[in-house]
Design a protein around this motif. Structure first.
Motif, short mmCIF file in Angstrom:
data_model
loop_
_atom_site.label_atom_id
_atom_site.label_comp_id
_atom_site.label_asym_id
_atom_site.label_seq_id
_atom_site.Cartn_x
_atom_site.Cartn_y
_atom_site.Cartn_z
N ALA A 1 -15.47 -36.93 -22.35
CA ALA A 1 -16.37 -37.20 -21.15
C ALA A 1 -15.71 -37.88 -20.09
CB ALA A 1 -17.67 -37.92 -21.63
N THR A 2 -14.80 -38.64 -20.63
CA THR A 2 -13.92 -39.59 -19.39
C THR A 2 -13.04 -38.65 -18.58
OG1 THR A 2 -13.92 -41.52 -20.69
CG2 THR A 2 -12.41 -41.39 -18.99
N ALA A 3 -12.25 -37.50 -19.48
CA ALA A 3 -11.55 -36.45 -18.81
C ALA A 3 -12.54 -35.64 -17.88
CB ALA A 3 -11.05 -35.73 -19.92
N ALA A 4 -13.60 -35.33 -18.41
CA ALA A 4 -14.63 -34.22 -17.76
C ALA A 4 -14.93 -35.00 -16.17
CB ALA A 4 -15.80 -34.04 -18.36
N LEU A 5 -15.37 -36.24 -16.43
CA LEU A 5 -15.64 -37.13 -15.12
C LEU A 5 -14.48 -37.29 -14.33
CD1 LEU A 5 -18.11 -39.87 -16.89
CD2 LEU A 5 -18.48 -37.84 -15.23
N HIS A 6 -13.28 -37.27 -14.81
CA HIS A 6 -12.14 -37.66 -13.86
C HIS A 6 -11.73 -36.30 -13.07
CE1 HIS A 6 -8.70 -39.59 -12.65
NE2 HIS A 6 -7.94 -38.57 -12.83
N GLU A 7 -12.33 -35.18 -13.81
CA GLU A 7 -12.18 -33.98 -12.97
C GLU A 7 -13.10 -33.87 -11.83
OE1 GLU A 7 -9.77 -31.35 -13.32
OE2 GLU A 7 -8.75 -32.76 -14.58
N VAL A 8 -14.19 -34.54 -12.14
CA VAL A 8 -15.24 -34.54 -11.19
C VAL A 8 -14.79 -35.52 -9.92
CG1 VAL A 8 -17.60 -35.26 -10.31
CG2 VAL A 8 -16.95 -33.88 -12.58
N CYS A 9 -14.40 -36.65 -10.33
CA CYS A 9 -13.83 -38.00 -9.52
C CYS A 9 -12.86 -38.55 -9.76
CB CYS A 9 -15.43 -38.78 -8.92
SG CYS A 9 -15.18 -40.02 -7.75
N ALA A 10 -11.98 -39.05 -9.10
CA ALA A 10 -10.81 -39.74 -9.72
C ALA A 10 -11.18 -41.45 -9.53
CB ALA A 10 -9.74 -39.39 -8.69
N SER A 11 -12.29 -41.74 -9.26
CA SER A 11 -12.75 -43.22 -9.27
C SER A 11 -12.96 -43.53 -10.93
CB SER A 11 -13.73 -43.46 -8.46
OG SER A 11 -14.32 -44.83 -8.82
#
Length: 168
Positions: free
Chosen positions: A20-30
């Motif tokens: 989930a963290t990796a997926a969110l990082h693909e959305v936004c780098a913050s």
């Protein structure tokens, strides 16, 4: 957007924290934005996820915003091998060499003034529209431009989150 859960949202809600963290990082780098969204799982609806995203974006500090913006390539130069930035910047695909050169020059001037890439929700925008936006926004104060960039990130994150939760 429907109010019911989608397979992509269900997968996001139940995926391992690292995934989930990796997926969110693909959305936004913050990382601050991602941590806030991760902490609120599970989401009943895509709209609940979007609302949480908007709220998390509103709370980002200047440093958090800088981290988020650092994850975006300059307009007209999508990251090689990055289908997301290529798709979002599709409006530059048919741009003339003259327009690309002008946009590069404007991007560099903008980056020198503000210390970060020019950020715009490029989805659906033409190269000329993006160029015109840089021309206007380069005149802004640092504070005004930071808030405009925050608003553009909200739009970009919603588009990317929609792709995440609608994915099969």
């Amino acid at each position: 957007m429907t109010s019911s859960s989608t397979p992509g949202l269900a997968r996001f809600n139940t995926s391992a924290e690292s995934d989930a963290t990796a997926a969110l990082h693909e959305v936004c780098a913050s990382s601050a934005w991602g941590d806030k969204l991760l902490a609120q799982r599970p989401y009943a609806t895509a709209e609940a996820l979007f609302t949480a995203s908007d709220a998390a974006m509103a709370e980002l500090t200047a440093a958090d915003l800088a981290e988020a913006m650092a994850g975006h390539p300059p307009i007209g130069r999508p990251k090689p091998g990055d289908p997301t930035s290529a798709r979002e910047q599709r409006g530059m695909a048919g741009a003339s060499e003259e327009l690309k050169a002008e946009l590069l020059e404007l991007n560099l001037a903008y980056q020198e003034k503000f210390g970060h890439v020019f950020l715009i929700c490029a989805t659906g925008a033409t190269g000329e529209q993006m160029r015109d936006a840089v021309r206007v926004r380069i005149q802004n104060s640092d504070e005004k431009e930071r808030e405009i960039a925050r608003g553009e990130l909200v739009k970009i994150n919603r588009i990317r989150l929609a792709r995440l939760v609608e994915g099969e």
